[in-house]
Design an enzyme around this catalytic site. Structure first.
Site, mmCIF file in Angstrom:
data_model
loop_
_atom_site.group_PDB
_atom_site.id
_atom_site.type_symbol
_atom_site.label_atom_id
_atom_site.label_comp_id
_atom_site.label_asym_id
_atom_site.label_seq_id
_atom_site.Cartn_x
_atom_site.Cartn_y
_atom_site.Cartn_z
ATOM 1 C CG ASP A 157 17.444 14.872 -17.616
ATOM 2 O OD1 ASP A 157 16.970 15.021 -16.581
ATOM 3 O OD2 ASP A 157 18.872 14.128 -16.902
ATOM 4 C CD GLU B 226 14.347 13.766 -39.333
ATOM 5 O OE1 GLU B 226 13.698 13.087 -38.783
ATOM 6 O OE2 GLU B 226 15.730 13.173 -39.647
HETATM 7 C C1 NOJ Z 1 18.182 16.342 -14.298
HETATM 8 C C2 NOJ Z 1 16.922 15.695 -13.121
HETATM 9 O O1 NOJ Z 1 15.668 17.104 -13.826
HETATM 10 C C3 NOJ Z 1 16.520 15.450 -12.382
HETATM 11 O O2 NOJ Z 1 15.453 15.061 -11.109
HETATM 12 C C4 NOJ Z 1 17.752 14.130 -11.866
HETATM 13 O O3 NOJ Z 1 18.214 13.556 -10.619
HETATM 14 C C5 NOJ Z 1 18.525 14.587 -12.862
HETATM 15 N N1 NOJ Z 1 19.019 15.240 -13.657
HETATM 16 C C6 NOJ Z 1 19.612 13.398 -13.209
HETATM 17 O O4 NOJ Z 1 18.899 12.465 -14.294
#
Ligand code: NOJ
Length: 528
Positions: free
Chosen positions: A200, A254
């Protein structure tokens, strides 16, 4: 030459709240996904990426993680997770998890400790700063959901930074203890058998050491989200982020055969840096260009060529058409062009990511104001930024709630769900579902599509044509981006025929020197 599984694979993104509910609470879960694995086999995808399933207060629907190494009871348990992995692997399906390293939930014990006192050993695990001399936030950074990215903590009299909600404090990745703890989280899931992670907001992980103000964005207007008011020069994409990414890559190495995917919203020239020095960064920095492009042949030809030219040598390309944060493809380009888009996605060079429900052509779903769930839509109403319309339940059949649940789902179904569902469309050879499946199968059976080179054949204001070629094997793709019939003079000397039309017919039709395309038609052409 051997290829990694993720180079020839198609990834299918599952938003777990909305795929299949197995326990009748109106929210999808892991057992539900497991019950639908045979559908994914039938569809012919190779890997699933599941958006977050960890314990969470759900302020941002799972992107606010309270425990990185457990499963939220809404979704199941570690046992149901293990069963899912086991059954998926038995069916040769890979499983990719969402890894959310940039921030935690305020309910995470690390943050609870961190906000206890300035002297707490976990204090520096998050980003704490003194107030500005006027008592306001330390700098002008804006939260991605609007408002200041700093929240005052009265107990310890400092601000903490959150790139998203105040309930999602950012971790301090400059702290080696944070790095070590998060690497352990990665190992926890890799040992459990996951085949990779989608990271993310990878480009957010490191912030400017001096916390300088971001400069204004001259292109911003009052109709744009507040986050775009400033250029994110100092809050994201700092040079040191690449060390963090290569640190994660080392952890993946790893283990055997795991893939590292990065969520990165940056222009192409900056995006490709995330492959890392000597390709030791992300295997697949997500390429989101198709999410924003004007839907015309010239724009798309240009972005493909720019991307191909920018890729580092042996850097593997990838393409994304929709995801849980953006409007669905059918909502953006309409139901007719959604088929052309599917043919584009599944015939480009590089790993495609298909968003659940796009194979049904699910379009925009209107969410009545009192049903809005997305925190971004709540924070910035009226701008059309809400993400609920792209997160509605999968539509499986004509039964109540489209076979998604026995209970009213957490978000509404499309009004046309009685016709737009897997049961009805899998029996209809002219449906978009059948088209997507034919394309996926064709891609699997033809290395020119999964591995071959890409070359532009011709492009004008209406039609885009390219070739995919592996040795002597050539496949041609001709896409009509308009709602008018078009003629295309085929610069092809060998005998060829139509393999797939986006309308589901014309299979086997031989092609002469001129090819007629119907309105909104895409054709995949092979040697006769
Ligand atoms: C990107 C994610 O895809 C989204 O859904 C989220 O709100 C933000 N990152 C924060 O984690």
């Amino acid at each position: 030459m051997t290829h990694k599984w993720w180079e020839t694979a198609t990834i299918y993104q599952i938003y777990p709240r909305s795929f299949q509910d197995s326990n009748g609470d109106g929210i999808g879960d892991l057992d539900g996904i497991r019950q639908r694995l045979d559908y994914l086999l039938w569809l012919s995808v190779d890997a699933i990426w599941i958006s977050p399933i960890y314990p969470s207060p759900m302020h941002d629907f799972g992107y606010d993680v309270a425990d990185f190494c457990r499963i939220d009871p809404i979704f199941g348990s570690l046992e149901s997770f293990d069963r899912l992995i086991e059954e998926a692997h038995a069916k040769q399906l890979k499983v990719i998890l969402d890894f959310v390293p940039n921030h935690t939930s305020i309910a995470h014990p690390w943050f609870e400790a961190s906000r206890q006192s300035r002297a707490d050993p976990k204090r520096d695990w998050y980003i704490w700063r003194d107030a500005a001399p006027d008592g306001g936030p330390p700098n002008n950074w804006i939260s991605n959901f609007g408002g200041s990215a700093w929240t005052w903590d009265a107990g310890t009299e400092q601000y903490y930074y959150h790139a998203y909600l105040a309930e999602q404090p950012d971790l301090n990745w400059r702290n080696p203890n944070v790095q070590a703890a998060m690497h352990e989280v990665l190992r926890f899931w890799l040992r459990r058998g996951v085949d990779g992670v989608r990271v993310d907001v990878m480009w957010h992980l490191i912030k400017d050491e001096k916390f300088r103000d971001n400069p204004p964005n001259p292109a911003w207007t009052k109709n744009d989200p507040e986050i775009d008011r400033l250029l994110q020069i100092y809050s994201t994409d700092q040079p040191e982020v690449h060390d963090v990414v290569s640190g994660m890559r080392k952890v993946l190495e790893e283990f055997e055969n795991r893939v590292l995917i990065g969520e990165i919203y940056l222009p192409v020239e900056k995006l490709v840096a995330y492959y890392g020095r000597n390709l030791k960064g992300a295997h697949l920095p997500f390429n989101f260009q198709l999410l924003n492009t004007a839907w015309t042949a010239p724009h798309i030809a240009d972005l493909i060529e720019t991307y191909e030219a920018a890729l580092p040598e042996r850097g593997w390309p990838n393409w994304v058409l929709s995801n849980h944060d953006r409007a669905r493809i059918a909502a953006r380009v309409g139901p007719e062009q959604a088929r052309v888009a599917a043919m584009l996605l599944l015939t480009l060079r590089g790993t495609p990511t298909l968003y659940y429900g796009d194979e049904l052509g699910i379009g925009h779903v209107e969410i009545a104001p009192n049903f809005v769930r997305d925190p971004w839509a709540k924070h910035e109403p009226g701008l059309g930024v809400g993400r609920d319309p792209a997160r509605t339940p999968m539509q499986w059949g004509a039964s109540a709630y489209a076979g998604f649940s026995k209970h009213e789902p957490w978000l509404p179904l499309t009004p046309d769900h009685e016709a737009r569902n897997v049961a009805v469309m899998s029996d209809d050879k002219t449906s978009i579902l059948f088209l997507v499946r034919s394309l996926l199968k064709f891609r699997r059976e033809h290395e020119s599509l999964s591995l071959g080179g890409w070359r532009l054949l011709s492009q004008n204001s209406d039609v885009l044509a390219y070739e995919r070629c592996n040795g002597n094997n050539r496949i041609f793709v001709v896409l009509n981006f308009t709602a008018n019939p078009q003629a295309w003079s085929a610069p092809i000397s060998t005998k060829v025929r139509i393999a797939i039309s986006t309308f589901g017919d014309r299979r086997g039709e031989p092609i002469g020197s001129t090819l007629s395309l119907r309105a909104n038609e895409g054709l995949l052409i092979e040697a006769a």
